[in-house]
Scaffold this active site. Structure first.
Site, short mmCIF file in Angstrom:
data_model
loop_
_atom_site.label_atom_id
_atom_site.label_comp_id
_atom_site.label_asym_id
_atom_site.label_seq_id
_atom_site.Cartn_x
_atom_site.Cartn_y
_atom_site.Cartn_z
N ARG A 168 -28.03 68.90 75.70
CA ARG A 168 -28.93 69.27 74.60
C ARG A 168 -29.77 70.49 74.97
O ARG A 168 -30.01 71.37 74.16
CB ARG A 168 -29.85 68.09 74.27
CG ARG A 168 -29.33 67.08 73.25
CD ARG A 168 -28.04 66.40 73.67
NE ARG A 168 -27.67 65.33 72.76
CZ ARG A 168 -27.97 64.04 72.95
NH1 ARG A 168 -28.67 63.67 74.01
NH2 ARG A 168 -27.58 63.13 72.09
N ASP A 197 -21.88 67.00 75.05
CA ASP A 197 -22.38 66.30 73.87
C ASP A 197 -22.00 67.14 72.66
O ASP A 197 -21.32 68.17 72.79
CB ASP A 197 -23.90 66.10 73.94
CG ASP A 197 -24.32 64.80 73.27
OD1 ASP A 197 -24.22 64.74 72.02
OD2 ASP A 197 -24.72 63.85 73.96
N HIS A 272 -19.87 62.04 70.49
CA HIS A 272 -20.68 63.10 71.12
C HIS A 272 -19.77 64.22 71.62
O HIS A 272 -19.95 64.74 72.73
CB HIS A 272 -21.53 62.53 72.26
CG HIS A 272 -22.60 61.59 71.81
ND1 HIS A 272 -23.78 62.02 71.25
CD2 HIS A 272 -22.67 60.24 71.80
CE1 HIS A 272 -24.54 60.98 70.93
NE2 HIS A 272 -23.88 59.88 71.24
N ASP A 339 -20.60 55.78 74.00
CA ASP A 339 -21.69 55.31 73.15
C ASP A 339 -21.62 55.91 71.75
O ASP A 339 -21.07 56.99 71.54
CB ASP A 339 -23.04 55.66 73.79
CG ASP A 339 -23.22 57.16 73.96
OD1 ASP A 339 -22.28 57.80 74.46
OD2 ASP A 339 -24.29 57.69 73.61
N GLU A 340 -22.22 55.20 70.82
CA GLU A 340 -22.52 55.67 69.47
C GLU A 340 -21.33 56.32 68.76
O GLU A 340 -21.46 57.35 68.11
CB GLU A 340 -23.70 56.66 69.52
CG GLU A 340 -24.98 56.02 70.05
CD GLU A 340 -26.16 56.96 70.08
OE1 GLU A 340 -27.29 56.51 69.83
OE2 GLU A 340 -25.96 58.16 70.37
N TRP A 406 -28.56 50.13 77.89
CA TRP A 406 -29.57 51.05 77.33
C TRP A 406 -30.17 50.58 76.01
O TRP A 406 -31.34 50.85 75.75
CB TRP A 406 -28.97 52.44 77.14
CG TRP A 406 -28.07 52.59 75.94
CD1 TRP A 406 -26.73 52.32 75.88
CD2 TRP A 406 -28.44 53.05 74.63
NE1 TRP A 406 -26.24 52.58 74.61
CE2 TRP A 406 -27.26 53.03 73.83
CE3 TRP A 406 -29.63 53.47 74.05
CZ2 TRP A 406 -27.26 53.41 72.49
CZ3 TRP A 406 -29.63 53.85 72.71
CH2 TRP A 406 -28.45 53.83 71.95
N TYR A 432 -36.40 55.40 78.86
CA TYR A 432 -35.99 56.66 78.24
C TYR A 432 -37.19 57.60 78.24
O TYR A 432 -38.17 57.37 77.54
CB TYR A 432 -35.49 56.43 76.82
CG TYR A 432 -34.00 56.18 76.74
CD1 TYR A 432 -33.29 55.62 77.81
CD2 TYR A 432 -33.27 56.51 75.60
CE1 TYR A 432 -31.93 55.39 77.76
CE2 TYR A 432 -31.90 56.28 75.52
CZ TYR A 432 -31.23 55.73 76.59
OH TYR A 432 -29.88 55.51 76.52
N TRP A 482 -33.33 62.41 78.14
CA TRP A 482 -32.64 63.11 77.07
C TRP A 482 -33.49 64.30 76.64
O TRP A 482 -34.71 64.22 76.60
CB TRP A 482 -32.39 62.15 75.90
CG TRP A 482 -31.59 60.96 76.28
CD1 TRP A 482 -32.04 59.68 76.49
CD2 TRP A 482 -30.18 60.92 76.55
NE1 TRP A 482 -31.00 58.86 76.86
CE2 TRP A 482 -29.84 59.59 76.90
CE3 TRP A 482 -29.17 61.88 76.53
CZ2 TRP A 482 -28.55 59.20 77.23
CZ3 TRP A 482 -27.87 61.49 76.84
CH2 TRP A 482 -27.57 60.17 77.18
N THR A 483 -32.84 65.41 76.29
CA THR A 483 -33.57 66.68 76.17
C THR A 483 -33.50 67.30 74.78
O THR A 483 -33.62 68.51 74.63
CB THR A 483 -33.05 67.68 77.21
OG1 THR A 483 -31.64 67.87 77.01
CG2 THR A 483 -33.29 67.20 78.62
N GLU A 484 -33.36 66.46 73.72
CA GLU A 484 -33.29 67.01 72.37
C GLU A 484 -34.50 67.88 72.02
O GLU A 484 -34.39 68.85 71.28
CB GLU A 484 -33.23 65.88 71.33
CG GLU A 484 -31.92 65.13 71.29
CD GLU A 484 -31.99 63.83 72.07
OE1 GLU A 484 -31.66 62.79 71.51
OE2 GLU A 484 -32.40 63.88 73.24
#
Length: 770
Positions: A168, A197, A272, A339-340, A406, A432, A482-484
């Site tokens: 990110r 990602d 992702h 994930d996701e 998580w 997180y 996480w670096t959004e």
């Protein structure tokens, strides 16, 4: 006579400083297992010699000696098999892996360990006990003393990790090396790199050069929040990003290894994956007709474009990528994410449906089990172990895989433990680090709630209701960064520190041995070392969190600071608090209209930001609210919410179809206007409700409607992040009760460019009645 007086004062100062240093408790982070403090000091000088037994020890000892070169102006000599050395390393096979024993006397230092890791961690302890100038890049006027003590130390968990999301927000190699050095001081031993990602592919893969030629770059949306960044438009240039060459990564891995840190690569699949698919769109399901681009933000429905599980070329591609990872990373673990993954296209893709038929898979979720199982088989054939996120427990678990817990409190990982698989805890609600680390009014924008320094510190991974066998399968813990919402490496550092020190305490110190007072002092010592290394970190732990609750017409103001070694000083006359201001000891019972200003102080020095609370004054302020919502008191507590729905000043409901609340004015009042504070945050799907109705009553039984407002879809889903007061003005009435009912819109429409199909939530703060 004056000369002798000044000599006496100088001697008193010199010796009293030594005495105070000797008597000061040794506070370290992470805290050691056992320590016995003594009197006196050992001094490192240019004549100090470090004796080691072999070349492996020599490298570790030399790294410690090199710390002195610049700030001290000398470098202690390191000798293999030296005799009568001041500092000696001695192998003791009776000690556990990574454990060490330190004996510091006035004449010498003896370090005992069974492996190089133990010796390395002993040197990190000595490094932290030296003056923080040891980290400096200029010559320091310093005496390099270490207190006399005996210490036995060992870690609680063998897996002590930081996950660093470089997809990110790309973090240059030099900054990753700085983070590794700060990790080493905390005795962390794993760096999990999230390398791919939707927002970027960060590692050179020589067989697939477009992964970095295309996948490493996205459109630059400036300082827009992650959730507000629109996708790339046709013709827009992609200028923001970066990647690590394989030479870069080899340097990172080697630097980490010198600090006893294992680097685990993560290539996230099957979801992702927009960055990879932008480079090689033929790996997506053939039913995807839209152009695939590297996403600058949430991406709307674009993240539903994932690797095609029915295309054999996908597995060839991923195996080729894994082959290059195996060459770059000696890690026993390769993380493949999992994930996701939304299965929108898999459900309609002919290749995926054919694969399900061939493999006799009944549910589309089982197709992901098949997908991850194939990758797991390949990784195991190469002598490595696959890791993945806890969504892997939704289907057949890959054999021998390690699961990262998580979601929520990470309990999905326990499903893997039930099948005998190892797991790591990295619960989003606690570990997180993207979440706010202090009172949100002072913090950089992110999303979700708070994970403060003390939240991380208090985390106990082994829960009381666990089956006994779970603890044996728990490898350790991981903080996930996480670096959004980060724009550069300094932003990342700010979010990492000092919370990473709290994670180190959870990972290293034994269960039941925590002491918050000691931790604060050890943390201050660690932060002094970061200061000398010019590493940015947050001071959020000094900021004041407020809670204001209506109580019998008054406002009860509670102030709290994570640091227990500070005083909170406050004013009620709009003056800036200083060393002479009142000291907060118990909750304040205040009238509406008061302005509270407060901050934390250590002795006479202000440490935190100044919190200002202008308490509103209207007929509703301080009055009781009748509602099923547990946070309904926020509607009349006199404090306006910020632009952040998670700042603890906004009230929402679980059932958004219809919600209501009633304010009891406690006596009959003349009322002619009602204002309802309403938040819009488009990127977080926070919008006005479809309808708001206001009713009034004298007896809380018979209500009369005095206002209604309906909002169109365009009005509800207007872009932006703002607060507005929905106003109702009517002919004055004598009433005691005011009831507000809201009706939700439902799901965000397909035209919602960030969260189509997700629930549209509404948040209210102050109800003002005039």
């Amino acid at each position: 006579m004056n000369r002798w007086f000044f000599i006496y004062l100088w001697s008193l100062l010199f010796f009293s400083t030594d005495y105070l240093y000797a008597q000061h408790p040794i506070n370290l982070v992470p805290a050691p297992l056992l320590i016995e403090e003594g009197d006196g000091f050992f001094q490192v000088t240019e004549e100090t010699v470090i004796s080691v037994e072999n070349e492996a020890q020599e490298g570790i000892a030399s790294d410690f000696a090199d710390l002195f070169t610049v700030p001290a102006g000398f470098t202690p000599m390191v000798e293999i098999g030296g005799q009568n050395a001041a500092i000696s390393l001695v192998t003791d096979k009776a000690l556990k892996k990574e454990a060490y024993r330190l004996k510091v006397s006035e004449d010498n230092i003896r370090i005992y360990a069974s492996d190089t890791k133990g010796f390395f961690y002993a040197f990190q302890t000595l490094r932290l006990l030296l003056p923080s100038d040891i980290e400096g890049q200029t010559l320091a006027n310093q005496i390099w003393k270490l207190p006399v003590f005996t210490m036995t130390d060992e870690p609680r968990f063998g897996y002590r990790s930081l996950m660093l999301d470089v997809a990110r927000c790309f973090i240059p190699k030099e900054e990753v090396l700085r983070i590794l050095d700060c990790m080493a001081l905390l005795k962390l031993n794993t760096l999990h790199l999230h390398l791919s990602d939707d927002t970027g592919w960060r590692l050179e893969i020589k067989k697939y050069p477009r992964l970095t030629e295309v996948g490493a770059w996205r459109v630059d949306r400036g300082r827009l929040p992650f959730y507000a960044r629109r996708n790339q438009a046709e013709g827009e240039k992609t200028t923001l990003g970066g990647f690590y060459t394989q030479d870069d990564m080899e340097e990172i891995v080697a630097y980490a290894a010198d600090r006893q840190i294992n680097v685990i690569p993560e290539i996230d699949v099957p979801a992702h994956s927009c960055a990879a698919l932008a480079a090689y769109p033929e790996l997506a399901c053939p039913v995807v007709k839209e152009k695939i681009t590297v996403l600058p933000g949430l991406g709307g429905r674009n993240p539903e474009m994932i690797y095609c599980a029915g295309n054999e070329k996908v597995f060839t591609f991923l195996q080729d990528v894994i082959d290059e990872l195996l060459q770059l990373f000696p890690s026993p673990y390769i993380n493949m994410g999992g994930d996701e993954a939304t299965k929108t296209y898999w459900k309609i893709c002919p290749l995926c449906q054919k694969r399900m038929q061939e493999e006799h898979l009944k549910e589309v979720e089982d197709l992901q089990g098949y997908f991850m199982g194939r990758l797991n088989d390949y990784i195991r054939s190469k002598g490595r172990t696959m890791m993945g996120w806890d969504e892997l427990t939704n289907s057949k678990l890959p054999d021998k895989a390690v699961i990262l817990g998580w979601q929520g409190l990470g309990n999905a990982a326990l499903k893997a433990a039930d099948q005998g698989l190892n797991f790591v805890m990295t619960p989003a609600r606690v570990l997180y680090l993207i979440r706010y680390q202090g009172p949100q009014w002072f913090e950089p924008l992110t999303y979700f709630g708070n994970n403060t320094l003390r939240d991380v510190y208090n985390y106990e991974p082994v829960q009381a209701d666990w089956k006994p066998e779970y603890e044996k399968l728990l490898l350790g813990v991981q903080a996930s960064m996480w670096t959004e919402f980060c724009y550069n490496a300094d932003d990342v550092m700010y979010m990492l520190f000092p919370r990473l020190a709290a994670l180190a305490e959870v990972a290293w110190s034994q269960k039941g041995k925590k002491n918050w007072t000691d931790f604060q002092q050890g943390l201050d010592n660690y932060l002094a070392h970061l200061n000398k290394k010019d590493v940015p970190y947050a001071s959020s732990m000094y900021n004041i969190q407020h809670t204001v609750v209506p109580e019998k017409g008054k406002l009860c103001v509670k102030l709290d600071c994570e640091r227990t070694d500070v005083e909170i000083r406050y004013t009620l006359d709009e003056r800036v608090p200083d060393m002479y201001s009142s000291v907060y000891t118990t909750p304040l019972k205040l009238d509406a209209g008061t302005v509270v200003k407060c901050a934390s102080f250590v002795k006479d020095m202000r440490k935190g930001e100044i919190l200002t609370l202008p308490l509103l004054n209207n007929k509703a302020t301080g009055k009781h609210v009748l509602s099923k919502a547990p946070m309904a008191y926020l509607l009349t507590n006199g404090v306006r919410g910020s632009l952040r729905q998670s700042d603890f000043e906004w009230c929402t409901w679980d059932n958004l179809n219809s919600a209501s609340f009633t304010v009891d004015l406690q006596q009959t009042e003349s009322v002619q206007q009602v204002l309802l504070g309403c938040l819009t945050n488009y990127g977080m799907a926070v919008h006005k409700p479809k309808r708001v109705i206001v009713e009034v009553s004298k007896d809380n039984r018979t209500f009369v409607q005095v206002g209604q407002k309906e909002f169109s879809e365009a009005e509800i889903f207007r872009d932006g992040n703002y607060v507005e007061d929905v106003e109702f003005t009517f002919k004055a009435r004598k009433v005691r009760y005011v009831r507000v009912t809201a009706e939700g819109f439902g799901s965000c429409p397909e035209s919602h460019y960030m969260r189509p199909g997700q629930p549209a939530r509404y948040y209210f703060d102050e109800l003002q009645i005039r």
